[in-house]
Design an enzyme around this catalytic site. Structure first.
Site, PDB file in Angstrom:
ATOM      1  N   HIS A   1       0.829  -1.203   0.000  1.00  0.00           N
ATOM      2  CA  HIS A   1       0.000   0.000   0.000  1.00  0.00           C
ATOM      3  C   HIS A   1       0.867   1.257   0.000  1.00  0.00           C
ATOM      4  O   HIS A   1       0.342   2.373   0.058  1.00  0.00           O
ATOM      5  CB  HIS A   1      -0.898   0.028   1.243  1.00  0.00           C
ATOM      6  CG  HIS A   1      -2.006  -0.982   1.234  1.00  0.00           C
ATOM      7  ND1 HIS A   1      -2.748  -1.280   0.111  1.00  0.00           N
ATOM      8  CD2 HIS A   1      -2.515  -1.754   2.241  1.00  0.00           C
ATOM      9  CE1 HIS A   1      -3.662  -2.199   0.415  1.00  0.00           C
ATOM     10  NE2 HIS A   1      -3.535  -2.499   1.686  1.00  0.00           N
TER      11      HIS A   1
ATOM     12  N   SER B   1     -15.918   1.374   1.870  1.00  0.00           N
ATOM     13  CA  SER B   1     -15.302   0.094   2.208  1.00  0.00           C
ATOM     14  C   SER B   1     -14.324   0.243   3.369  1.00  0.00           C
ATOM     15  O   SER B   1     -14.226  -0.621   4.240  1.00  0.00           O
ATOM     16  CB  SER B   1     -14.586  -0.483   0.986  1.00  0.00           C
ATOM     17  OG  SER B   1     -14.163  -1.811   1.222  1.00  0.00           O
TER      18      SER B   1
END
Length: 346
Positions: free
Chosen positions: A143, A173
């Site tokens: 990430h 989300s």
């Protein structure tokens, strides 16, 4: 750079820093800007992105010690962009001659075990692992923003696949995942505040715009190095996108495989509905280097990695004022790029 390591520790791994310059390192770490997050340890501003504090030392070890191979395949994304799904697809494409659909490890392991995160798994607990014995191609994920990737990744011929999801569904989300992870509602968070923090860039591995644009610009300048893939396109036509992915990473489907329906078979196995219903993803647990307030590792239920996976579900969560706020951020941050997002299902 304001948030860079101080010169005396800049070229050392985090484990060496802790051993040889422990106090200096701790003081430097304590001096960095902090913010609250659904991540139990909060987030710390490092190299212009908000890194989960619990992962910062791992990120530094990753930056200092990872040596990329030309055949490495790296999946990059912002959290909650469909990463778990893409891992299953890439693993199946690369290993389609080694495993059948009935004995694939995807049936017994969550895809994070098969394509591990650099910062949450490979370099967890300040470890500097020996990765030279891994079979080629090595599959990893991250990430971390492009600008903060190790120099060896940028200079090698390894391939990077960046998965981008529209900010509306990404934000929802993230909120739902945070509710699974640590019940952020009981911690005083409201969804409206969560939206505001997202728009300010104060969220895990944010700001969203700099993360996305970093990989977007690199994909334009170096298309043989970085493939920019939209989650919504993968949902709309998984067959076409799988062929595109396979070609990009050097594992194209042969004419015989296309005739035999290999692409369709993999797409069925890796459909969100099938993956979600696998026993391992319904009842299993997975541990990242996430430590709770009692100093123990949190085990994240595998089912939390799979929710609805729909495009446009955000319409059920946003108020008009939240929608206006996010649209204003997108308009301001992406106005000078040619990148556009798909907010609704076609």
């Amino acid at each position: 750079m304001e948030n860079s390591l101080c010169p005396s520790v800049a070229n050392l791994s985090s484990s060496l820093v802790l051993e040889e310059h422990g106090q200096e390192f701790k003081e430097w770490l304590a001096s960095l800007p902090k913010a609250k997050s659904f991540s139990p340890s909060g987030i710390t501003l490092y190299q212009d992105f908000w890194c989960p504090t619990r992962l910062l030392q791992n990120v530094i070890s990753f930056q200092n010690h990872f040596h990329a191979h030309d055949h490495d395949i790296i999946l990059a994304s912002k959290p909650k962009s469909g990463t778990t799904w893409l891992k299953a697809i890439i693993f199946s494409i690369v290993n389609r001659t080694q495993f059948t659909l009935t004995n694939t490890p995807l049936l017994t392991k969550v895809s994070h075990e098969l394509v591990p995160f650099f910062e949450a798994e490979v370099y967890r607990n300040n470890a500097i692992p020996d990765l030279t014995t891994m079979s080629s191609p090595r599959l990893f994920s991250t990430h971390v923003p492009y600008a903060s990737l190790p120099k060896s990744i940028k200079e090698s011929k390894c391939r990077i696949i960046y998965l981008c999801r529209n900010p509306f569904d990404t934000l929802v989300s993230l909120w739902q995942f945070g509710s699974h992870l640590c019940d952020i509602r009981s911690s005083g968070w409201t969804f409206e505040e969560f939206v505001e923090r997202f728009c300010e860039g104060k969220e895990v591995f944010g700001p969203f715009w700099s993360h996305v644009l970093g990989y977007w610009k690199e994909s334009i300048e170096n298309p043989n190095k970085v493939l920019f893939l939209k989650y919504e396109d993968l949902k709309e036509d998984i067959i076409h996108q799988m062929k595109r992915l396979a070609e990009f990473i050097g594992f194209p489907f042969s004419p015989d495989e296309l005739k035999q329906g290999v692409v369709e078979d993999i797409s069925k196995l890796c459909s969100l509905n099938v993956l979600k219903d696998l026993e391992v993803n319904k009842n299993g647990k997975h541990s990242f280097s996430d430590v709770n307030k009692n100093g123990k590792h949190n085990f994240v239920p595998n089912k939390s990695f799979y929710r609805k996976g729909e495009v446009g579900d955000w319409v059920n969560h946003f108020s008009p004022s939240m929608l206006e706020r996010l649209n204003k951020m997108i308009e301001g941050k992406f106005k000078d790029s040619s990148l556009n997002f798909k907010y609704l299902a076609s």
